[in-house]
Design an enzyme around this catalytic site. Structure first.
Site, PDB file in Angstrom:
ATOM      1  N   CYS A 118       0.814  -1.231   0.000  1.00 37.38           N
ATOM      2  CA  CYS A 118       0.000   0.000   0.000  1.00 37.38           C
ATOM      3  C   CYS A 118       0.838   1.268   0.000  1.00 37.38           C
ATOM      4  CB  CYS A 118      -0.938   0.018   1.191  1.00 37.38           C
ATOM      5  SG  CYS A 118      -1.982  -1.417   1.257  1.00 37.38           S
ATOM      6  N   HIS A 152      -3.208   7.078   3.073  1.00 34.28           N
ATOM      7  CA  HIS A 152      -3.642   5.765   2.576  1.00 34.28           C
ATOM      8  C   HIS A 152      -5.025   5.466   3.149  1.00 34.28           C
ATOM      9  CE1 HIS A 152      -3.932   1.672   1.504  1.00 34.28           C
ATOM     10  NE2 HIS A 152      -3.573   1.166   2.660  1.00 34.28           N
ATOM     11  N   ASN A 209      -9.959  -0.286   0.743  1.00 38.66           N
ATOM     12  CA  ASN A 209      -8.498  -0.190   0.650  1.00 38.66           C
ATOM     13  C   ASN A 209      -8.060  -0.741  -0.712  1.00 38.66           C
ATOM     14  OD1 ASN A 209      -5.748  -0.566   0.815  1.00 38.66           O
ATOM     15  ND2 ASN A 209      -5.774  -1.482   2.853  1.00 38.66           N
TER      16      ASN A 209
END
Ligand code: ACO
Length: 334
Positions: free
Chosen positions: A116, A256, A286
């Site tokens: 990520c 994020h 996500n």
């Protein structure tokens, strides 16, 4: 010729799969509820890739939009970075497919795997290549089909993730735009805090291992939560200090998009109000490496960032990796 001092962001693009899966739809399949997912994460829906929407397909769409917006021809790109941890194939790099699809002739092309944190890592590496004089025009795409690693019967993980891609075009400039300061970090001891064990060289897939569903991602959510807040806050403070600015000067933080509670904890620890944080995880979940550039794209689209604004990007991910970037958005008119 002296090396350029900056790498401005000239164009941006994003792409998500067609199919939207709501919390209620998941609740029909597994033992969960919209209420649990919403209160624990802030997510209400996510986009899930179909068979024709693999990583390079989404990456190509995002990359094409970024090039068009920048007014940069594919021939002008000398470096292509694809940040992904869900490549089309184990070998070769997904960047090769994206390069072919976009008609970018002979640029250096490679994948970057930082989960990520991929976009923040990629922006740091890409800017470094431009500042060193090795690159003039660089396309950075961050794309993941993270749902390909998901066990849809595992409620601990399947509610959290979605698929997508985001891209930016970087170009060498003497004007003080683009990345002003960044730092990237990693803690290898946390390698198995979140991982897919089977399918690589360490444990190749066998029928018995597949039967045990070991090809899917597992994670220790609570531990990651703590490391995420610490990693993002410490790297954000360092990046801001290295840029020679204060947190007050940051117009918008684009974190994020893993979990609203993680973002709230970061805001609290940095003593910044939540209205300075951009949040769109409610609609995408996500999306791994794509999360920061998709959020950045929407922030610009919604007028939350204009040329000259300072934006702080901060991310964490499997590895465990983390990183932060202070960016001066846009570029002054030529
Ligand atoms: N629906 C209903 N109940 C659930 C679900 C679900 N989808 N998932 C878990 N539960 C249950 C658990 O089984 C547990 O039950 P138990 O107490 O009977 O054992 C209970 O809910 C509470 O679980 P916790 O782990 O305490 O829940 P928590 O409040 O920590 O939230 C979460 C879990 C959302 C995973 C949180 O810890 C988190 O977001 N962590 C960070 C994870 C993350 O961001 N990972 C991505 C890393 S980025 C990358 O590289 C891709």
């Amino acid at each position: 010729m002296s090396s350029p001092r900056y790498a401005a962001i000239m164009g941006w693009g994003m792409a998500v799969p067609r199919r939207v899966v709501t919390n209620d739809e998941l609740a029909q399949r597994i033992d969960t509820s919209n209420e649990w997912i919403l209160t624990r994460t802030g997510i209400t829906q996510r986009h899930v890739a179909g068979p024709d929407e693999f990583t390079s397909v989404l990456a190509t769409a995002a990359g094409r939009e970024a090039l068009e917006r920048a007014g940069v021809a594919p021939e002008a790109v000398d470096t292509l970075i694809v940040a992904t941890c869900t490549p089309d194939r184990p070998f070769p790099a997904t960047a090769s497919a994206v390069q072919r699809n976009l008609g970018i002739p002979r640029a250096g092309a490679f994948d970057l795997a930082a989960a990520c944190s991929g976009f923040v890592y990629g922006l740091s590496v890409g800017t470094g290549l431009i500042k060193s004089g090795m690159s003039q025009t660089l396309l950075l795409v961050a794309a993941d089909v993270f749902t390909s690693l998901i066990d849809w019967e595992d409620r601990n993980t399947c509610v959290l993730f979605g698929d997508g891609a985001g891209a930016v075009v970087l170009r060498a400039t003497e004007q003080p735009y683009g990345l002003l300061a960044s730092n990237i970090g990693s803690w290898g001891e946390g390698e198995t805090m979140m991982a897919v064990d089977v399918g690589g060289t360490r444990e190749p897939a066998t029928p018995a291992l597949l039967e045990q569903r070991r090809q899917y991602v597992y994670m220790h959510g609570r531990e990651i939560f703590k490391h995420a807040v610490r990693g993002m806050c410490e790297s954000a403070e360092r990046a801001v200090a290295d840029a020679g600015v204060s947190l007050d000067a940051i117009k918008l933080v684009v974190p994020h998009q893993a979990n609203l509670r993680i973002i709230e904890a970061v805001a609290k620890r940095l003593a910044l109000p939540m209205n300075r944080f951009f949040v769109n995880l409610d609609r995408y979940g996500n999306t791994s490496a794509a999360s920061v550039p998709i959020a950045l794209y929407e922030a610009v689209q919604q007028g939350r960032l204009v040329a000259g604004d300072l934006v702080l990007l901060t991310a964490f991910g499997g590895g465990l990796t983390w990183g932060s970037c202070v960016v001066r958005w846009g570029m002054s008119p030529q």
